[in-house]
Design an enzyme around this catalytic site. Sequence first.
Site, PDB file in Angstrom:
ATOM      1  N   PRO A   2       0.419  -1.359   0.487  1.00  0.00           N
ATOM      2  CA  PRO A   2      -0.058   0.143  -0.178  1.00  0.00           C
ATOM      3  C   PRO A   2       0.660   1.461   0.378  1.00  0.00           C
ATOM      4  CG  PRO A   2      -1.163  -1.204   1.915  1.00  0.00           C
ATOM      5  CD  PRO A   2       0.456  -1.595   1.465  1.00  0.00           C
ATOM      6  N   LYS A  51      -2.028   7.353   4.153  1.00  0.00           N
ATOM      7  CA  LYS A  51      -1.715   5.619   4.323  1.00  0.00           C
ATOM      8  C   LYS A  51      -3.104   5.368   4.755  1.00  0.00           C
ATOM      9  CE  LYS A  51       3.103   5.154   3.477  1.00  0.00           C
ATOM     10  NZ  LYS A  51       4.024   4.074   4.004  1.00  0.00           N
TER      11      LYS A  51
END
Length: 265
Positions: A2, A51
């Site tokens: 990610p 994130k």
Amino acid sequence: MPEGDTVYNTARVLERAIVGEVLTKSDFRVPQLATTDLSGWTVAESASRGKHLLLRLQNGDKKYTLHSHLRMEGAWRAYRPGERWTARPVHLIRVALHTRKAVAVGYHLHEVALYPTADESSLDHLGPDLLGADWDADEAARRIAAQPDLTIAEALLDQRNLAGVGNLYKAETLFLRGVWPWRPVRDVDDLTGMVTLAQKLVANNKGRWTQTTTGSLRRGETSYVYGRKAQPCRRCGTAIRKAELGERVTYWCPYCQPEPGSGGA
Ligand SMILES: [Zn+2]
């Protein structure tokens, strides 16, 4: 893994699947929320900050945020009601949010928390979000410059400087700028140009899951140095190197990103 674009894309998936829908059932498999029941709450918004993934929920006047962090291995998937949840092993499920239209299942999530949306300001320590409406390259550069002795590679990964760069974009940005990853921040020219490039690389992958920095979506052609240990540099043919740097690994071309004084390019 990610990076900012992955989290952004995940937020869009959840937006399409469950935003505007009323939760018919919630199932938390994390101890801190094991007894939480969100049925009757409406999913008002799906957002990302760096994130961090933020699902904003509303019930009358009450507004809460369901926070999660994907780190390296976390993911959210949307399923149709009745569809089998086959993306990942069942024991990795941390939360399932049921609506009449879809079920959102979060796997291997970190930092799962539920708090009043007003408390999202606890994320204010994050640097400018690469994919946020308030992206500010000068501010990100200013924050990086405040730690002149840190290596530029570590500075780019520090989410307090700029939010959304992970290991892939770090390595690729440094390659494209010709900068040795261990170079101290104080010796790096044009930090604003550096973070502007990082932002462009991440933004170019918005809306798709294949992350490319080269422009090619073909397997094996999507990066210059990341994941290419011992393979020839796409520019000069020198073998790409890999080494630990801080808590992470990094990849670089010793010719295109010469160590100062090493006599490279
Ligand atoms: Zn090279």
